[in-house]
Design an enzyme around this catalytic site. Structure first.
Site, PDB file in Angstrom:
ATOM      1  N   TYR A  29      65.933  48.582  56.594  1.00 10.93           N
ATOM      2  CA  TYR A  29      67.043  48.742  55.644  1.00 10.93           C
ATOM      3  C   TYR A  29      66.517  48.730  54.207  1.00 10.93           C
ATOM      4  O   TYR A  29      65.835  47.791  53.784  1.00 10.93           O
ATOM      5  CB  TYR A  29      68.043  47.612  55.850  1.00 10.93           C
ATOM      6  CG  TYR A  29      69.296  47.726  55.023  1.00 10.93           C
ATOM      7  CD1 TYR A  29      70.272  48.661  55.346  1.00 10.93           C
ATOM      8  CD2 TYR A  29      69.501  46.912  53.922  1.00 10.93           C
ATOM      9  CE1 TYR A  29      71.434  48.771  54.586  1.00 10.93           C
ATOM     10  CE2 TYR A  29      70.657  47.013  53.152  1.00 10.93           C
ATOM     11  CZ  TYR A  29      71.620  47.955  53.495  1.00 10.93           C
ATOM     12  OH  TYR A  29      72.753  48.065  52.738  1.00 10.93           O
ATOM     13  N   GLU A  56      79.337  53.553  58.807  1.00 12.24           N
ATOM     14  CA  GLU A  56      79.557  54.012  57.434  1.00 12.24           C
ATOM     15  C   GLU A  56      79.464  55.522  57.317  1.00 12.24           C
ATOM     16  O   GLU A  56      80.100  56.126  56.456  1.00 12.24           O
ATOM     17  CB  GLU A  56      78.529  53.358  56.485  1.00 12.24           C
ATOM     18  CG  GLU A  56      78.829  53.605  55.020  1.00 12.24           C
ATOM     19  CD  GLU A  56      78.060  52.677  54.088  1.00 12.24           C
ATOM     20  OE1 GLU A  56      77.602  53.156  53.063  1.00 12.24           O
ATOM     21  OE2 GLU A  56      77.933  51.469  54.409  1.00 12.24           O
TER      22      GLU A  56
END
Length: 858
Positions: free
Chosen positions: A377, A57
């Site tokens: 995360y 990303e």
């Protein structure tokens, strides 16, 4: 329209996810804390199989992947890294987005009501202008004939899925033949976790439901946002000018929550009440008690507020100097540590403790995960860990360093890390588990990063500690039939609070009882007023978003409702920032204050009966349905059908609405013999004076509107706000053209003087009252010795008596409730004049000895 999942594929993906997801994810997660010397086998295809393209990303994540795969094997190209078998490149967030309406159809080029609703059969994609270069580079890599496998290594969530799919859809136009799609699902960014993710890559088919939910989110936001914004802009612009009115599927219902709270505050009427406090002598030992009653007539137990002053005087007269009886009970109580953090609770606590915005906390948490590899995360809505994660937890606790290390060692030594449902529960984990440390102890953290990292580590350790133990004491003193309550709370065993530095009594204790009688030695009545509901802070707003606008204090109940919340943990910060950037909300310290623009929007939407943009619960249900799509329990087609119908209804209601239809005569009409009419947003008089209900961010009351129309001026008033959110005071007038104007400080030549109120202590000239304050005659003559004094100072009205005191050269009594422009905090001060200027004098800090003597020894 973008491609949708075939039923067979969806059923298979659902079954695979249900049977293998928890086991795969928890096994992968369990191994992330163990070292592996083996190269990730999934990223090294055999000779002749074609190359694997991995798309991260962000550039930093691409580099992390290359390091794990063996950086020496890769050549660093300008836009990617390449080895004999593998190419690693990256997006820069969203490289592709749904096209603007004007790029979809010629009819949509103008913002006109006639072109609505916009319901395209397909949602064409366009390149994001700022990142065209990287998209072009990725396009070449994706189309390379030797690239046969493409791996999605974007963030492991709905948006990461959308970023990847939109890139492929844009480049390949839906023709994926000859390309195998894989998914790299990373819970943390440590090398071990990345290696384990490579070894447990998922097939693209497993992600179909997540992709469907992501597409629903994107297309629903486009349909509601574009149609709503254009419709409302066209409606508002019909009154003159081009008034852009942004709205959105999630942001506008969130705004409705803020505006509704402000409406409650504006309509709130304070009530005066009294409390009575007594001091008792119990055989030489003094303690305080507060009058209360358990009478059901008062509506609830232990009411301490008295709304009848006569009753207050009766209690004082009846109990003064009298003896009474004392009863006391003691009982233990426990306070448990809260669950591990998900993103929303982390943001809420960081806002409460440090004043960090949701956006700031998310940015820090992302940096701790991505750059420092120190936490897992962050964009998660889970507060639990996998059930087979006990061993990795122990390993991570063993790596904690610094001041918290001793507490981690205590938890391990006492075998407190056991599999309990509060911490380890597969049923409460979706794609990600709670935010915890990875065992990497980072260096070089900023002060803000260190605060968030410490919070995460503290909660990770404290959750395994026993509860804090208290001894609660309740003492009731009865004097002449009147009851007084004294409560004490002593920390007996700090339990988990020790991790937060609280290892002794941090509450209050009361002296031991000597006998069953006590004498009243002092009584005091205290006057106060009921308070309106508090402004939303980002913390309380996040909580309301999580439970779709319902006030839910209990953590477990709120946790159960959050599937139907507004937005997701990953998007809530951006939603709040959008409200600020669109000038619907301003930050005032920690408070989130709606602007006049916000009031106007929500009022009109409610009048239009557009539930899609005013109902937090309805919007929360859409989020819930998207969660169900992710789980394979709801179809994308059915969800989008509902969104299309809502869009049609919304546009129909906007087109059919005329503000004149809400016209009625105002409750305070007539004024000056002229009728006053009221609509949803304004007042209009028979002779053409128009006054909006919200002026400069402040809603004028009917009484204020009446005074303004009667005298053609009012004020100065406090509580107005500039476009930048700064609070100000001003006089409001109706000018010669019947328009509303603000008047601030008046120029000497423009001042209209009133009565003489005193003499200037500087030069002895007369001081007159004006519209906005008080000025000396020498000021009007523009002499250096002239003085000017305001009617309102830092949000506090300076009454005529205060002004006369100052002019007499005396210090005022203590004035309570000034509000600092810098800190936004209230403060109390005395005022005095020095050389014609107002000076603050602050009262000495009150020394407060312990009211109840020494704390109990442990």
């Amino acid at each position: 329209m973008a491609t949708t999942t075939k039923k067979a594929t969806a059923d298979k993906a659902t079954k695979d996810t249900a049977t293998k997801s928890a086991a795969t994810k928890t096994t992968a997660a369990k191994k992330t804390t163990t070292k592996s010397a083996k190269a990730p086998k999934a990223a090294t295809p055999a000779a002749g199989e074609g190359k694997t393209l991995i798309i991260a990303e962000k550039p930093s994540v691409a580099l992390d992947l290359v390091r794990v795969l063996g950086q020496k094997n890769f050549k660093n190209e300008k836009t990617h890294y390449e080895s004999d078998t593998t190419i690693v490149s990256h997006a820069i967030g969203h490289l592709v987005e749904i096209a603007d309406p004007k790029e979809i159809d010629e009819r949509y080029k103008k913002w006109e009501m006639s072109s609505l609703p916009m319901l395209p059969k397909e949602f064409p994609l366009v390149a994001t202008p700022a990142t065209r270069g990287q998209l072009s580079a990725l396009s070449k890599l994706i189309k390379r004939k030797d690239v046969t496998t493409i791996v999605n290594a974007c963030d492991a969530g709905r948006e990461g899925e959308l970023i990847f799919f939109y890139i492929l859809q844009y480049v390949l136009k839906g023709k994926f033949t000859g390309k195998t799609i894989k998914r790299l699902w990373m819970q943390s960014m440590t090398p071990a976790a990345i290696k384990e993710a490579f070894e447990n890559m998922r097939d693209g088919a497993e992600m179909e439901n997540l992709k469907a939910a992501a597409l629903c989110r994107s297309e629903a936001d486009w349909l509601i946002g574009m149609n709503g914004s254009r419709g409302l802009t066209a409606y508002n612009s019909s009154m003159g000018g081009f008034q852009v009115t942004p709205c959105g599927r999630v942001q506008t219902p969130t705004l409705a929550i803020i505006v509704n709270r402000e409406e409650e505050r504006l309509q709130f009427v304070p009530q005066k009440f009294w409390t009575v406090e007594a001091e008792f002598d119990n055989d030489g030992s003094h303690y305080q008690g507060k009058w209360f009653t358990t009478s059901k007539e008062d509506g609830k137990d232990k009411v301490k507020q008295i709304f009848d002053e006569k009753k207050v005087q009766e209690i004082l007269k009846k109990c003064k100097g009298k003896a009474g009886t004392v009863e006391e009970t003691s009982a233990p109580s426990l306070q448990k540590c809260g669950p591990l953090y998900d993103l929303t609770t982390l943001q809420r606590e960081a806002n409460n403790r440090f004043g960090f915005s949701a956006k700031t906390t998310l940015s820090i948490a992302q940096a701790l995960y991505e750059r420092h590899k120190a936490t897992t995360y962050p964009r998660t809505d889970s507060r639990c860990l996998p059930e087979d994660y006990v061993a990795p937890v122990k390993t991570t606790l063993g790596k904690i360093e610094g001041p918290l290390a001793k507490f981690a060692e205590t938890a391990l030594k006492n075998n407190w890390v056991v599999k309990t449902p509060k911490v380890f529960d597969n049923s409460k984990i979706s794609d990600h588990f709670a935010i915890i440390p990875t065992g990497v102890m980072p260096s070089g953290l900023t002060e803000a990063e260190q605060k968030i990292f410490t919070m995460i580590c503290q909660r990770f350790i404290a959750v395994f500690f026993p509860p804090a133990k208290y001894e609660n004491t309740t003492r009731v003193t009865t004097v002449e039939g009147e009851t007084f309550l004294t409560e004490g709370k002593v920390l007996v065993d700090p339990g988990f609070k020790a991790v937060y530095g609280k290892d002794s009594d941090d509450e209050s204790s009361i002296p031991a009882l000597k006998g069953k009688s006590a004498k009243t030695v002092a009584l005091e009545e205290k006057e106060d007023f009921t308070k309106p509901p508090a402004h939303y802070t980002e913390s309380t707003l996040l909580s309301m978003m999580e439970s779709a606008g319902k006030l839910v204090e209990d953590e477990e109940l709120r946790d159960a409702m959050k599937e139907r919340g507004l937005g997701t943990p990953a998007t809530r910060a951006a939603i709040i920032e959008k409200l600020v950037s669109d000038k619907y909300v301003v930050r005032d310290g920690k408070d989130m204050i709606p602007t006049a623009k916000a009031f106007d929007l929500i009022k009109v939407l409610k009048a239009m009966d557009i539930e899609a943009l005013t109902s937090p619960e309805l919007t929360g249900n859409w989020e819930y349905k998207m969660e169900q799509i992710e789980k394979g329990k709801e179809t994308r087609e059915k969800f989008m059908e509902g969104i299309v119908e809502m869009t049609k209804t919304m546009v129909k209601n906007i087109k059919g609405f005329k503000e004149e239809s809400t016209t009625g005569e105002a409750s305070f009409s007539p004024v000056n013999g002229k009728k006053v009419f009221e609509t949803v947003s304004r007042y209009t008089t028979e002779d053409g004076i128009v006054i909006r209900k919200m002026i400069g961010g402040k809603r004028l009351t009917p009484e204020e509107i009446t005074e303004l129309l009667t005298n053609r001026k009012i004020g100065p008033l406090t509580g107005f706000r500039s476009k930048r959110g700064a609070e100000f005071s001003a006089v409001v007038i109706i000018n010669d053209e019947n328009k509303i104007e603000f008047v601030f400080d008046e120029k000497p030549e423009e001042v209209e003087v009133g009565e003489i109120v005193g003499k200037s202590p500087v030069d002895g000239s007369n001081v007159y009252e004006t519209m906005t304050g008080y000025v000396s005659e020498s000021y009007l003559k523009k002499e250096p010795s002239g003085i000017t004094l305001p009617k309102i100072l830092l949000g506090k009205e300076l009454t005529l008596d205060i002004i006369k005191t100052l002019l007499a050269g005396e210090k005022t009594a203590l004035i309570k409730g000034f509000r600092s422009n810098k800190t936004h905090r209230n403060f109390d001060a005395y005022l005095k004049l020095e050389k014609g200027k107002i000076k603050f004098e602050f009262p000495p800090r009150e020394f407060k000895p312990r009211r109840f003597g020494k704390k109990k020894a442990e």
